[in-house]
Scaffold this active site. Structure first.
Site, PDB file in Angstrom:
ATOM      1  CE  LYS A 147     -16.010   3.252 -36.568  1.00  0.00           C
ATOM      2  NZ  LYS A 147     -17.027   4.134 -36.100  1.00  0.00           N
ATOM      3  CG  HIS A 177     -17.896  -0.522 -30.318  1.00  0.00           C
ATOM      4  ND1 HIS A 177     -17.812   0.422 -31.286  1.00  0.00           N
ATOM      5  CD2 HIS A 177     -18.788  -0.040 -29.416  1.00  0.00           C
ATOM      6  CE1 HIS A 177     -18.616   1.434 -30.990  1.00  0.00           C
ATOM      7  NE2 HIS A 177     -19.220   1.185 -29.855  1.00  0.00           N
ATOM      8  CE  LYS A 181     -22.981  -0.820 -28.758  1.00  0.00           C
ATOM      9  NZ  LYS A 181     -22.971   0.163 -27.676  1.00  0.00           N
ATOM     10  CD  GLU A 215     -23.983   8.264 -31.479  1.00  0.00           C
ATOM     11  OE1 GLU A 215     -23.219   7.793 -30.637  1.00  0.00           O
ATOM     12  OE2 GLU A 215     -23.593   8.666 -32.591  1.00  0.00           O
ATOM     13  CG  ASP A 234     -18.781   7.386 -37.097  1.00  0.00           C
ATOM     14  OD1 ASP A 234     -17.809   6.659 -36.790  1.00  0.00           O
ATOM     15  OD2 ASP A 234     -19.374   8.099 -36.262  1.00  0.00           O
ATOM     16  CG  HIS A 239     -21.318   0.786 -35.241  1.00  0.00           C
ATOM     17  ND1 HIS A 239     -20.220  -0.023 -35.083  1.00  0.00           N
ATOM     18  CD2 HIS A 239     -20.907   2.027 -34.888  1.00  0.00           C
ATOM     19  CE1 HIS A 239     -19.197   0.706 -34.641  1.00  0.00           C
ATOM     20  NE2 HIS A 239     -19.582   1.947 -34.523  1.00  0.00           N
ATOM     21  CE  LYS A 325     -21.690  11.063 -34.134  1.00  0.00           C
ATOM     22  NZ  LYS A 325     -21.569   9.791 -33.420  1.00  0.00           N
TER      23      LYS A 325
END
Ligand code: BG6
Length: 474
Positions: A147, A177, A181, A215, A234, A239, A325
């Site tokens: 991605k 990804h 998980k 995060e 992102d 995700h 972030k």
């Protein structure tokens, strides 16, 4: 089943992802005995950063030592190292790569399958794929594409077209990804293996859903990538919306790839295009001072937004998504909040859920993960008073090897086996870019937030009358 014999070609072999995840992951798979009976890995990069075979082995050893679960030592490491080689490739000169793949195939013997992993910046996807087609390397092979897949609807369509001129869809593995998980996959088990939950998993019982991925890290020197990408592309459009697909999908007719992907795509079909009035874009204070960042940058490092899924199961149930972030905690949480019972039988002052924090089912899907249900009980004593209670399942309490495989390991293994269940499909990706269009066309200004906080203040209005489960829900 053991996958066919393979030659894996790793584009971007000297890059960050290969170092942090792919090389350590491949070694872990080999050590766990999950690789095919015979295989080779050919690292590749443009000629300007070419390595010799020996340098590539050293690079892999350093990567595994720094980021791997297992130390690069002993017999297992020697066998792994022996299977590594390097072949540089430029669009104009793919010669060294073609030779290296040929040598690797002879070493494996028979006719191994080729798996190309494109761990390269999105701008390079097109030229690598063109080269794979022109050289004939693509023949019979499969391709894993990292991605972000495009930056909007038009670019995703163009990229899909390019990919399809060389690889038909059955050989394309677009990786996200989060879908590898363990605890995200467990959402399927939770929902469809248990008679307890599925009957209440709908608008009649659920008031709203939160998918929250704060995060603590900043952009970690990735200004070049991040400035042009931002948190929405992102994290959200990849995700978080993919996780939403698992949470919201209808029961598939089976666990085969097609029905599973059909049902996830149907969720995306039913999503309403985003309404920018329900989007908060944020930027942490200090971001503009990071090396490589434009001092007037409008790139967001934070997004919170409301998503609506207009189908029979979810009409009127908002999904609130947040990721950013430099926030207060690293967490990866899905919280389903249930409606109150139809009648308030308990005196108001006895209700600890007066702030709207009644029943919830919380899935923490960060490794190793836990699931918790929150409900109300009678507080012991002479009067009827309520107290909040919790029942929690923790992977680490119940399973010895709580980790199983890391997300990337799981997905590379699935790609070698040709199983597309946990990969995204071209129509689903294109639909998500379509849903995103109003926001991409007129993004609201970024609002500053303090590092270590939970985002700009406007996030509270966004979710009102509800409240964010994190951080106080724990
Ligand atoms: C990546 C994003 O895809 O996912 C990063 O590019 C992000 O910005 C990361 O930090 C989070 O992944 P994980 O494995 O830490 O959950």
């Amino acid at each position: 089943a053991v996958p066919d014999d393979h030659v894996i070609v790793l584009f971007g072999a000297t890059g960050d992802l290969a170092r942090r995840k792919l090389l350590p992951g491949l070694f872990h798979l080999a050590k766990a005995g999950l690789m095919p009976s015979s295989w080779r890995i050919v690292g590749s990069a443009p000629a300007s950063s070419a390595l010799s075979d020996e340098e590539f082995r050293q690079h892999a050893r350093d990567a595994v030592a720094e980021f791997g679960l297992a130390e690069p030592v002993g017999e297992a490491w020697r066998a792994f190292e022996d299977a590594l080689s390097f072949g540089a490739a430029d669009a104009g000169d793919p010669g060294p790569l073609v030779a290296a793949v040929g040598a690797a195939e002879r070493a494996v013997g028979g006719s191994p399958r080729r798996l190309f992993h494109l761990a390269v910046p999105p701008t390079a996807f097109g030229s690598v794929i063109g080269m794979l087609g022109a050289t004939g390397l693509a023949e019979g092979g499969r391709v894993i594409i990292e991605k972000p897949f495009g930056t909007d609807l038009a670019s995703a369509r163009a990229l899909n077209e390019t990919v399809h001129t060389v690889f038909d869809e059955s050989r394309v593995f677009r990786i996200d990804h989060f879908l590898g998980k363990e605890s995200v996959d467990n959402i399927l088990a939770l929902r469809f293996a248990n008679g307890l939950l599925e009957p209440v998993w709908n608008r009649d019982h659920i008031s709203h859903v939160q998918i929250d991925v704060p995060e603590t890290i900043g952009i970690e020197g990735r200004a070049g990538f991040f400035e042009g990408t931002g948190t929405f592309r992102d994290m959200i459009v990849t995700h978080l919306l993919q996780v939403l697909g698992f949470v919201a999908m209808e029961p598939p007719t089976s666990l085969a790839a097609r029905p599973l992907r059909d049902e996830r795509c149907k969720v995306f079909e039913a999503m309403r295009p985003l309404d920018v009035r329900h989007v908060v874009r944020g930027q942490y204070e200090g971001y503009r001072d990071e090396p490589g960042v434009d001092p007037r940058s409008q790139t967001e490092t934070f997004v919170a937004l409301r998503v609506e899924v207009d189908n029979w199961r979810w009409a009127g149930v908002p999904f609130y998504l947040r990721s950013g972030k430099s926030l207060g905690q690293r967490r990866q949480v899905v919280a389903l909040h249930f409606r109150e019972p139809p009648l308030r039988m308990f005196p108001v002052d006895a209700r600890p859920d007066a702030d709207g924090r009644g029943n919830a089912l919380v899935v923490d899907f960060d490794d190793p993960g836990w699931i918790s249900s929150r409900f109300l009980v009678k507080r012991p004593g002479p009067t009827m008073r309520l107290a909040p209670a919790e029942m929690t399942f923790r992977y680490t309490d119940s399973f010895q090897k709580a980790h199983g495989l890391e997300a990337y390991e799981r997905l590379i293994l699935e790609a070698m086996s040709g199983d597309q269940s946990l990969f995204t499909r071209s129509d689903g990706i294109e639909r998500l870019w379509q849903v995103a269009e109003p926001l991409l066309d007129s993004p609201p200004d970024v609002q500053p937030y303090a590092p270590g906080s939970w985002g700009p203040d406007a996030i509270n209005d966004l979710i009102a009358p509800h409240r964010w489960y994190l951080p106080d829900g724990k």
